[in-house]
Structures are given as structure tokens and as C-alpha cells.
Design a protein around this motif. Structure first.
Motif, PDB file in Angstrom:
ATOM      1  N   UNK A 446       0.862  -1.188   0.000  1.00  0.00           N
ATOM      2  CA  UNK A 446       0.000   0.000   0.000  1.00  0.00           C
ATOM      3  C   UNK A 446       0.897   1.236   0.000  1.00  0.00           C
ATOM      4  N   UNK A 447       1.421   1.591  -1.175  1.00  0.00           N
ATOM      5  CA  UNK A 447       2.421   2.670  -1.252  1.00  0.00           C
ATOM      6  C   UNK A 447       1.796   4.053  -1.243  1.00  0.00           C
ATOM      7  N   UNK A 448       2.663   5.066  -1.128  1.00  0.00           N
ATOM      8  CA  UNK A 448       2.301   6.468  -1.346  1.00  0.00           C
ATOM      9  C   UNK A 448       1.183   6.949  -0.425  1.00  0.00           C
ATOM     10  N   UNK A 449       1.282   6.641   0.853  1.00  0.00           N
ATOM     11  CA  UNK A 449       0.223   7.071   1.767  1.00  0.00           C
ATOM     12  C   UNK A 449       0.647   8.186   2.706  1.00  0.00           C
ATOM     13  N   UNK A 450       1.936   8.512   2.739  1.00  0.00           N
ATOM     14  CA  UNK A 450       2.382   9.515   3.685  1.00  0.00           C
ATOM     15  C   UNK A 450       3.484  10.392   3.128  1.00  0.00           C
ATOM     16  N   UNK A 451       3.505  11.639   3.572  1.00  0.00           N
ATOM     17  CA  UNK A 451       4.604  12.549   3.251  1.00  0.00           C
ATOM     18  C   UNK A 451       5.029  13.232   4.544  1.00  0.00           C
ATOM     19  N   UNK A 452       6.273  13.601   4.587  1.00  0.00           N
ATOM     20  CA  UNK A 452       6.789  14.383   5.704  1.00  0.00           C
ATOM     21  C   UNK A 452       7.491  15.603   5.147  1.00  0.00           C
ATOM     22  N   UNK A 453       7.366  16.706   5.829  1.00  0.00           N
ATOM     23  CA  UNK A 453       8.081  17.931   5.466  1.00  0.00           C
ATOM     24  C   UNK A 453       8.870  18.387   6.688  1.00  0.00           C
ATOM     25  N   UNK A 454      10.011  19.013   6.446  1.00  0.00           N
ATOM     26  CA  UNK A 454      10.972  19.270   7.516  1.00  0.00           C
ATOM     27  C   UNK A 454      11.099  20.761   7.788  1.00  0.00           C
ATOM     28  N   UNK A 455      10.520  21.141   8.896  1.00  0.00           N
ATOM     29  CA  UNK A 455      10.347  22.543   9.271  1.00  0.00           C
ATOM     30  C   UNK A 455      11.685  23.237   9.493  1.00  0.00           C
ATOM     31  N   UNK A 456      12.576  22.603  10.245  1.00  0.00           N
ATOM     32  CA  UNK A 456      13.841  23.260  10.571  1.00  0.00           C
ATOM     33  C   UNK A 456      14.729  23.451   9.351  1.00  0.00           C
ATOM     34  N   UNK A 457      14.621  22.539   8.380  1.00  0.00           N
ATOM     35  CA  UNK A 457      15.389  22.704   7.140  1.00  0.00           C
ATOM     36  C   UNK A 457      14.928  23.971   6.427  1.00  0.00           C
ATOM     37  N   UNK A 458      13.592  24.143   6.358  1.00  0.00           N
ATOM     38  CA  UNK A 458      13.067  25.349   5.708  1.00  0.00           C
ATOM     39  C   UNK A 458      13.371  26.592   6.537  1.00  0.00           C
ATOM     40  N   UNK A 459      13.379  26.431   7.854  1.00  0.00           N
ATOM     41  CA  UNK A 459      13.708  27.566   8.714  1.00  0.00           C
ATOM     42  C   UNK A 459      15.151  27.995   8.490  1.00  0.00           C
ATOM     43  N   UNK A 460      16.070  27.045   8.425  1.00  0.00           N
ATOM     44  CA  UNK A 460      17.479  27.360   8.180  1.00  0.00           C
ATOM     45  C   UNK A 460      17.669  28.021   6.824  1.00  0.00           C
ATOM     46  N   UNK A 461      16.886  27.552   5.832  1.00  0.00           N
ATOM     47  CA  UNK A 461      16.982  28.122   4.484  1.00  0.00           C
ATOM     48  C   UNK A 461      16.202  29.420   4.352  1.00  0.00           C
ATOM     49  N   UNK A 462      15.538  29.849   5.437  1.00  0.00           N
ATOM     50  CA  UNK A 462      14.764  31.087   5.460  1.00  0.00           C
ATOM     51  C   UNK A 462      13.633  31.069   4.426  1.00  0.00           C
ATOM     52  N   UNK A 463      12.975  29.911   4.306  1.00  0.00           N
ATOM     53  CA  UNK A 463      11.851  29.817   3.365  1.00  0.00           C
ATOM     54  C   UNK A 463      10.504  29.677   4.068  1.00  0.00           C
ATOM     55  N   UNK A 464      10.491  29.627   5.405  1.00  0.00           N
ATOM     56  CA  UNK A 464       9.212  29.541   6.112  1.00  0.00           C
ATOM     57  C   UNK A 464       8.371  30.779   5.808  1.00  0.00           C
ATOM     58  N   UNK A 465       7.091  30.553   5.566  1.00  0.00           N
ATOM     59  CA  UNK A 465       6.196  31.664   5.289  1.00  0.00           C
ATOM     60  C   UNK A 465       6.336  32.247   3.901  1.00  0.00           C
ATOM     61  N   UNK A 466       7.142  31.605   3.065  1.00  0.00           N
ATOM     62  CA  UNK A 466       7.360  32.107   1.708  1.00  0.00           C
ATOM     63  C   UNK A 466       6.741  31.160   0.692  1.00  0.00           C
ATOM     64  N   UNK A 467       6.839  31.551  -0.565  1.00  0.00           N
ATOM     65  CA  UNK A 467       6.327  30.712  -1.641  1.00  0.00           C
ATOM     66  C   UNK A 467       7.065  29.375  -1.703  1.00  0.00           C
ATOM     67  N   UNK A 468       8.356  29.361  -1.294  1.00  0.00           N
ATOM     68  CA  UNK A 468       9.117  28.117  -1.329  1.00  0.00           C
ATOM     69  C   UNK A 468       8.522  27.075  -0.383  1.00  0.00           C
ATOM     70  N   UNK A 469       8.040  27.513   0.779  1.00  0.00           N
ATOM     71  CA  UNK A 469       7.457  26.569   1.723  1.00  0.00           C
ATOM     72  C   UNK A 469       6.219  25.907   1.120  1.00  0.00           C
ATOM     73  N   UNK A 470       5.320  26.699   0.562  1.00  0.00           N
ATOM     74  CA  UNK A 470       4.126  26.132  -0.067  1.00  0.00           C
ATOM     75  C   UNK A 470       4.512  25.190  -1.195  1.00  0.00           C
ATOM     76  N   UNK A 471       5.490  25.590  -1.981  1.00  0.00           N
ATOM     77  CA  UNK A 471       5.946  24.773  -3.103  1.00  0.00           C
ATOM     78  C   UNK A 471       6.375  23.391  -2.614  1.00  0.00           C
TER      79      UNK A 471
END
Length: 876
Positions: A446-471
Motif C-alpha cells: 500500500x504505497x504512497x500514503x504519507x509525506x513528511x516535510x521538515x520545518x527546521x530545514x526550511x527555517x534554516x533556508x529562510x523559506x518559512x512563510x514564503x512561496x518556497x514553503x508552499x511549493x
């Protein structure tokens, strides 16, 4: 008040009142209205403050501003945080609402929200007094709504009462309705026929919002079969697709799918006849689909006729939704992280051609694609009181989290997706990875049932709250819906054509922004150029997949990633690469019954130039490397790992100092189960996507899977051949309760066959897992099982000793040995023995010096050892 971006037209009952920028209306009392509300408001609620001053709540996406006329903002933030109102909104009405009505009463204030043919009535400060079909509201008039005016409205406004009854003006497409809440419709027709002022509305405010697509469902007269139809008139030619389900004893079982491509654009009502593509050859062909309209009350009639002329079988289908598919999206997020917000296109100027001023959310992006991403309840914050500072999540921990915490999980295909927002990702080597997200598969097919996104990685890259985060979120959900990276579509089964610049020129969510290019000769991407041309859309072929792909190829838990019913024998060899790179697979060529198959991967200069750019991502199934496996019967399929991280790779310049990159991959078990289930000869081929967009193909590497030599071999090998054991070997061990039987089998292998060559692989999984703490999601938050350094040292020591024993062929490959020895050093350090940790790292370097590996390889090993040493000595 009709809004079109920052422009507004005010109409009265008899004439146009005014027209111009929103901020200049009402005598300038909206001057100062902030963005995105000044140009991207989607709705407004008019009210009066307690002091008699008018207030308007402007809504954009899931944000709002409560604006007191002539004074300013009283509140700006999430709509759910609007005092006395937002917290009462049912989850389904927190996005994509069609219209809002403010009942003409001051106390209590009541707002009616309508979405499709459903509504909710919110009494401010108290809660929702009704949620359900629009026709179910208590006033008698709602039950008299005609079928074509029961929802999907474009505009609604309260009119002055007549005869003491509430009156509402509804606009839907090019028609309007004056409606009495008690008596029902008073008039329906063209704008000017219903209200003179509405007829004076300027042409630019009359854009139709009638749905160009709709979902219908119906059954046969006998009730033994159901079809879900998707009617799509959004493109140049009509497309109808559908999924058939057998109905027996109350159980719904998927049967087959079809796509009907119409010949010409149509105006409804119409009969659509065209070319049929089916997911298999079962059942009679589709003859035609007749549709009267795409709106509540619409009917679609599907006719099937047998190849021998028998039939016809007719399905009469009722309208369900303007969305072609509906997904329940369950979000859990770790404390100190938060779910994604929104992006206003006004934040960046100039806008790409074709991109309107609008508010974009994850849900709105999929809504634009015809997919309803419906929140499955409120996002759940997970406490982290026990997790401490180290909240890096391994693939094993993510897998366990989904298996144990996905409340909607079922061991079958379904339109339900789990999204976990974690801190950061730690790869198989125990290093913090720069991946933004990962799509991972459960076991049991039963593949493809979950995704994870990594908040601190985006925070370090300064993309939180930006178009990159939504992307990032949209990109990962796209993978879960079985969309490949733009440059990997030719690896689909059957292959899909690549877009411009070998896929890197796609203006798509499935591309990497930093890899986008428009010049086929370019060897590097241009992220700034991507954002200048990206209009927040999927490509046409991706839209066709999302809207009309066969059920199993799209639904979560359906077909494996990249697969769709053919096999890779149809995949043409790629053009010769001019990247200056070569890729090679190496390692053992014979494996015993049950033995995990591991290969070494090398990307190096091919001698045609002194330097070349390479991507350091050598993870099979990731962004740059795939491994094709040809079984003894000649069938070809790609190896797909359980977890597929996105991003996190970096460009490396190969030269005389760094002439090659090395990696190791366990191929024995992946998302499709065991890769080498039968004895025989298998051929492996690596395909490496170089940074210049070309594909580098390795020579074939053959591996022979031998049958068991004797009963001892059979008994030991059998203990490694369960699905749970395969998952544990792929994840380097796990604490997941769902894998308890697999762990028990590994324990039996170690206990009953301590000297068998296969036991080293069980020890590696047990030792690696014991040497790390393990984060587990529970209903009460995150629990932490601390590292068991004693067990880790015992098991990893055995792995190293067995591998280095000159009297045996057992053991692990060089790259895995390197990883195991660094893990062993960390275990000693955790146990407080830095002296022994240093000794293991010294032994690591000496081991590879004695192996007489190339100088650059020895330099890399020494650098890895010294980096690990510095980290261990820096720890408190």
C-alpha cells in the motif's frame, strides 16, 4: 460590491454607484487597507461596531482583516482567530467557500457561509447552529430552490426585507436570482431582468465562474456496479474519465478505469463520443456520455455497449462536486513547528505573465487543478516534552509514525493522505540531511500514503512563510499522487515524454526551482528565472494524470510510484551523455538464499574533460539515480526505496582532487517488496541524471541469487525473507510495533545461527537501531527510547569483526563497513568511552589504507573519520 483584484464596482438596486480601487471606496475610509486584502480579497463581511461605525471583515485565503472604517485594522490574522467567529467554523468551511451572507441583524450577528450546495450558519459568539445541505435550512423558501440554483454561487448579497422576509440576490454565471427566504425564488433570469443595478455592472466584472468540470456518480439499475465519472471541459477538447467498482454484499471493489477523449469542444447539454483508453481489457467499451450541465442538479448518462452489440448498459449519474477528486488530508505537526500558511502573489513584482493577483494555499493550488484537498479535522499538534533537543527523524521513525499515528489509515487504496511536519531528516548514515520533504511508503503493498516535510530545514533556508514553503508541500503531495520529478518522467511505466530542456524547463510544481533552465545548452539552473515564469500550475500532462489518471495509478495505496500498467522494456535508451561523467555499479556478484543484496555506486570523470559537475545524491529512486532491475524472465522494473527524500543534494565539482563520488545501496527490499524473490541471474543498470540534464548509463552489473546450499542455509535465509524483515533491513532497524514479528525473526537468526554468514545483516540492523534514540509518536506526544549503547556496541563490533576476518567471505561491503564503524564510534562515545571511540576511528582509516583504496578515497575516509571525531569530542 464586486471585487476584481484591487478594483471594485459598487452597484445599487437601480444603477452603478461607483467603480475604482477598493481603497478609495466609502469616502476613502478604506485607505490604508493592507495587502493582500487591498488587491486579493476573496470575500467580505459587512458589519457595524458597537459605537455605530461600520466595519468590514475582508477575507483572503485563510487570513482576514477586521477593518473599522476611517479608523483602521482591529484584527489581522488567521480567519479562525477572528473573535467570536473563526473558532466556530467547521473544518470544511475554512477554505474554498463560495459566498458569505450577513443576516441583517445586529444582535446576535449571524453569518451564512455557502460552499457548493452545503452551508453553515454561524451565530457569532455561540457557534454553528446548522451545517448541512442548503435546502435543509429551516426557512421554507430554501426547499423551493430549483435544481440549477442549489449551490455553486458566484456572489450573494442581502437585499432590503420585503413583507418582513429576508431577501437575497444570488449570482451564478450569467444568471441571477432574487430569493425570498420564506416564499422561495421571486425571479430568475439575466442580470438586468432580475435587478436593474445588476444589469449596469461593467463587463469586466461579469466573468463567469461556472465550473468547467464536475464529478458524477451512479449505479446500474440492478445495483451491481457503480461508476464515478469525471467530466472535464476545461481544455480545448472535452475529456471524460471514470472508475468502475463492483458492488457485492455491501462491499465496493475497484474493477477498471477508462478515459474518453472527445473530438471537439462542446456546449452543454451534449453527448460526448470519442476515443476510449482503458486500464485493462475487461468489461464492455464506453459508447457515449451524455451530460446536461455541470452544476448541482446535473445528470450524466453513461452508456456501455458490448463488442458484440449486446446491451446497452446504462448508468444514470448524479452530480457530486465541481472537484474531480476529493482527498482527506490529515496533518500532524510537532510542537514548535506549524502547518503551511499562504502566499499572496502581490509579495513579488512583476507577476509572471498569466498569474493573477491572488492568494495561494496548498489547498487552492490543488483546487485550481480540480482536486479538493479537504482537511481531515483540525491539524494536530504533537507535544515534544520528552524529545529534548535532538529531534531529527530517520526513515525508520517516520515509517513507524505513519503506521501508528495515521488515524485514517487502512490497508487498502483510499483517498486519504497523512502529512507529518517534523523537524529535520537524518539519513541512513546518521547525518542530518538537507531534504525539504520525503514521500514514504508503508509495507503490505500500500504505497504512497504519507509525506513528511521538515520545518527546521526550511527555517534554516529562510523559506518559512514564503512561496518556497508552499511549493515544498505541493511538490511532496504531488509525489504521493504518483507524479514524477519533471526530469524523471521518462522513467514512468509506460514512459512519459520529457518537457523542454529534458524536463528541467517545466514550469511545474514537480520541477526543482533551482534546476530550472530555458537554454538546452545550460548546465546549471536559474531559480530567479523560474519564479519569473512560474504561474503556480501543474503542466498539462500532470493535470491529465491528476484529473483523469486511472484510479490505481493516482489513489494513495494504489500502484507503485512511477508505475501505470506497462514495463520498462518500452523505454528507449537515452541519448549519449556529454556530461563528462561515468556511473558504475560494483560489488559481489553472487548472493545466497535470503542474503541482502547491496551494490556500490561510483560516479566519476570519464576522461573526456578535466572537471565536471555532479550531484552528490546517489540514492536510488531519489532525484538523480535510478537502478533498473532485469529479472531472470527478462522483465524490467525500477528499484523504488521505501523513503524518497526530495532536495538535500548539492553540486560537487569532480576534478583531480575529487575524481569520484561513492555510495552504497541496499536493493534487497523496497516499496514493491523483495527485489530478488527467486534464484537466478539478475541484471542491474544504473541511470544517473547529470546536472546538465543528460542521462549517464552504467554497464550492466549481474548478480546471481543462489538457492540454499543446505537446510542450514534455508533456515537462516528464511528468517530474512519476511516483508517485515525486509523493511527492517531497509530502515536499518526500527522500534515500530507493527514490525515486531520481523524483529523477532532477526533475534532468532542471531540466537539460533550465531556463526552463519547471514547473521551479520541482522546484527547490523539491530546494532544501528540500538545505537540511536528512537522517537515514537503517541496520542500523548513524542516518547523517546534512549540509545542502548551496550547492545549497539556488541552487535556492531560483531559486524566489524566478521567483515575484517580474513578467514571468511561474510560481512558487509566497504561503504557499509565505513558507516558501521562510525556508528560504533558514536556508540562508544555515548557510553562515555571517547578513548575507544578514537580507537575505532583510527582503525577505520587504517582498514582502508591496508585495503589499498585510491588516494582520493582514503582522503575521504580520513575526512569522515576526523569529522566524526570532532563531533564526538565537541559533545558535552
Amino acid at each position: 460590491m464586486f471585487l476584481r483584484g484591487e478594483q471594485v464596482a459598487l452597484v445599487g438596486q437601480q444603477a452603478l454607484v461607483s467603480q475604482g480601487p477598493l481603497t478609495q471606496q466609502f469616502g476613502g475610509k478604506l485607505n490604508g487597507l493592507p495587502e493582500p486584502f487591498a488587491s486579493c480579497s476573496e470575500a467580505a463581511i459587512m458589519a457595524t461596531a458597537s459605537d455605530g461605525v461600520r466595519r468590514t471583515v475582508f477575507i483572503a485565503g485563510d487570513m482576514c482583516v477586521d477593518w473599522k472604517h476611517g479608523v483602521g485594522a482591529q484584527y489581522t490574522g488567521l480567519l479562525t482567530g477572528l473573535a467570536n467567529f473563526g473558532s466556530h467554523l467547521p473544518a470544511e468551511f475554512r477554505s474554498d467557500v463560495d459566498v458569505l451572507l450577513q443576516r441583517p441583524s445586529v444582535n446576535p450577528v449571524v453569518t451564512l457561509l455557502i460552499k457548493g450546495d452545503r452551508c453553515t450558519s454561524i451565530t457569532w459568539g455561540k457557534g454553528a447552529t446548522y451545517t448541512g445541505p442548503l435546502s435543509g435550512l429551516p426557512e421554507a423558501g430554501w426547499k423551493k430552490l430549483p435544481a440549477d440554483m442549489r449551490g455553486d454561487f458566484d456572489h450573494a448579497v442581502m437585499l432590503p426585507n420585503a413583507d418582513g422576509n429576508f431577501q437575497t440576490l444570488f449570482v451564478k454565471g450569467d444568471r441571477a436570482m432574487q430569493f425570498d427566504w420564506i416564499k422561495g425564488p421571486k425571479s430568475i433570469g439575466a442580470y438586468a431582468e432580475v435587478l436593474a443595478g445588476l444589469g449596469a455592472l461593467p463587463a469586466e466584472y461579469r466573468r463567469l465562474r461556472l465550473p468547467a468540470a464536475g464529478r458524477f456518480t451512479g449505479t446500474t439499475a440492478a445495483g451491481d456496479s457503480k461508476v464515478e465519472l469525471r467530466v472535464d471541459l476545461a481544455g480545448e477538447k472535452p475529456v471524460v474519465s471514470g472508475d468502475f467498482f463492483d458492488l457485492a454484499d455491501g462491499v465496493e471493489t475497484y474493477a477498471t478505469s477508462f478515459i474518453l477523449d472527445g473530438g471537439t469542444a462542446v456546449a452543454l447539454p451534449a453527448t460526448i463520443i470519442g476515443t476510449v483508453t482503458k486500464s485493462d481489457e475487461s468489461g464492455p467499451p464506453v459508447q457515449s456520455v451524455e451530460v446536461d450541465k455541470l452544476a448541482p442538479g446535473g445528470i450524466a448518462t453513461l452508456t456501455l455497449t458490448g463488442s458484440d452489440g449486446a446491451g446497452p448498459t446504462v448508468y444514470t449519474c448524479d452530480y457530486v462536486s465541481r472537484f474531480l477528486r476529493t482527498i482527506d488530508w490529515e496533518i500532524d505537526y510537532v510542537k514548535d513547528t506549524e502547518p503551511p500558511g499562504q502566499y499572496a502573489t502581490t509579495e513579488h513584482q512583476p507577476l509572471p505573465a498569466g498569474l493573477d493577483k491572488k492568494i495561494i494555499t496548498v489547498q487552492s493550488a490543488f483546487a485550481d487543478a480540480g482536486i479538493e484537498l479537504r482537511m481531515a479535522g483540525k491539524p494536530n499538534e504533537v507535544p515534544v516534552s520528552e524529545a529534548g533537543e535532538d529531534r531529527h527523524w530517520s526513515a525508520a521513525e517516520l515509517h513507524a509514525a505513519m503506521a501508528g499515528h495515521f488515524s485514517l489509515y487502512r490497508d487498502e487504496p483510499q483517498w486519504k493522505l497523512w502529512n507529518f511536519i517534523a523537524d529535520s531528516y537524518i539519513n541512513a548514515e546518521g547525518k542530518i540531511d538537507e531534504a525539504d520533504g520525503v514521500m514514504f511508503d508503508d509495507t503490505d503493498d500500500v504505497p504512497r500514503q504519507g509525506v513528511a516535510t521538515f520545518y527546521n530545514v526550511m527555517k534554516t533556508a529562510d523559506t518559512l512563510g514564503t512561496r518556497d514553503e508552499l511549493f515544498t508541500y505541493i511538490h511532496e503531495i504531488g509525489h504521493a499522487l504518483n507524479l514524477a520529478h519533471s526530469w524523471q518522467k521518462d522513467e514512468n511505466i509506460p514512459p512519459s515524454p520529457l518537457g523542454p530542456c529534458k524536463g528541467y524547463g517545466d514550469k511545474s510544481f514537480m520541477n526543482y526551482q533551482q534546476d530550472y533552465r530555458e537554454d538546452p545548452a545550460a548546465t546549471e539552473g536559474d531559480e530567479a528565472l523560474f519564479w519569473k515564469v512560474f504561474t503556480w500550475r501543474f503542466t498539462p500532462d500532470e493535470l491529465r494524470h491528476l484529473r483523469h489518471g486511472f484510479y490505481s495509478d493516482v489513489v494513495f495505496g494504489g500502484s507503485d510510484m512511477h508505475t501505470g500498467g506497462a514495463h520498462l522494456a518500452d523505454l528507449a535508451p537515452p541519448a549519449p551523455s556529454r556530461s563528462g561523467l561515468r556511473v558504475q555499479l560494483s560489488g559481489r556478484e553472487a548472493f545466497s538464499h535470503g542474503e541482502p543484496v547491496t551494490v556500490e555506486i561510483k560516479v566519476s570523470l570519464d576522461g573526456s574533460r578535466p572537471t565536471a559537475q555532479a550531484a552528490d545524491d546517489l540514492t536510488p529512486g531519489g532525484g538523480h539515480l535510478s537502478v533498473l532491475v532485469t529479472d531472470p524472465a527478462g522483465q524490467v522494473r525500477p528499484f523504488r526505496p521505501i523513503a524518497r527524500p526530495c532536495g538535500g543534494h548539492r553540486a560537487v565539482t569532480l576534478d583531480a582532487t575529487t575524481p569520484a563520488l561513492y555510495g552504497s545501496a541496499y536493493l534487497g527490499y523496497g516499496a514493491a517488496g523483495f527485489t530478488f524473490p527467486q534464484p537466478g541471474t539478475y541484471r542491474l543498470q544504473a541511470r544517473y541524471r547529470a546536472p546538465d540534464g543528460s542521462t549517464v548509463v552504467s554497464p550492466d552489473h549481474s548478480v546471481q541469487i543462489n538457492p540454499p546450499a543446505d537446510e542450514a542455509d534455508r533456515a537462516a535465509g528464511d528468517l530474512l525473507l519476511g516483508d517485515q524483515q525486509g523493511t527492517l533491513l531497509a530502515l536499518r532497524g526500527s522500534d515500530a510495533p507493527q514490525l515486531a514479528d520481523g524483529n523477532a525473526a532477526l533475534d532468532r537468526l542471531i540466537a539460533d545461527h550465531p556463526d552463519h554468514p547471514l547473521t551479520v545483516h541482522a546484527r547490523l540492523a539491530k546494532g544501528a537501531n540500538a545505537g540511536r534514540h528512537f522517537l515514537t509518536l503517541t496520542d500523548d506526544g513524542i516518547t523517546v527510547r534512549t540509545a542502548d549503547t551496550e547492545t549497539s556496541i556488541d552487535q556492531l563490533n560483531a559486524v566489524v569483526e566478521t567483515t575484517l576476518d580474513p578467514g571468511t567471505d561474510a560481512g558487509v561491503d566497504n561503504i557499509t563497513l565505513n558507516e558501521a564503524m562510525r556508528r560504533l564510534a558514536r556508540a562508544h562515545a555515548r557510553g562515555g568511552d571517547l578513548k575507544e571511540a578514537d580507537a575505532v576511528l583510527d582503525q577505520l582509516v587504517e582498514t582502508f589504507r591496508v585495503k589499498d583504496v585510491p588516494g582520493p578515497v582514503l582522503a575521504t575516509v580520513n575526512e569522515q573519520a576526523e569529522t566524526t571525531r570532532a563531533q564526538l569530542h565537541a559533545q558535552p
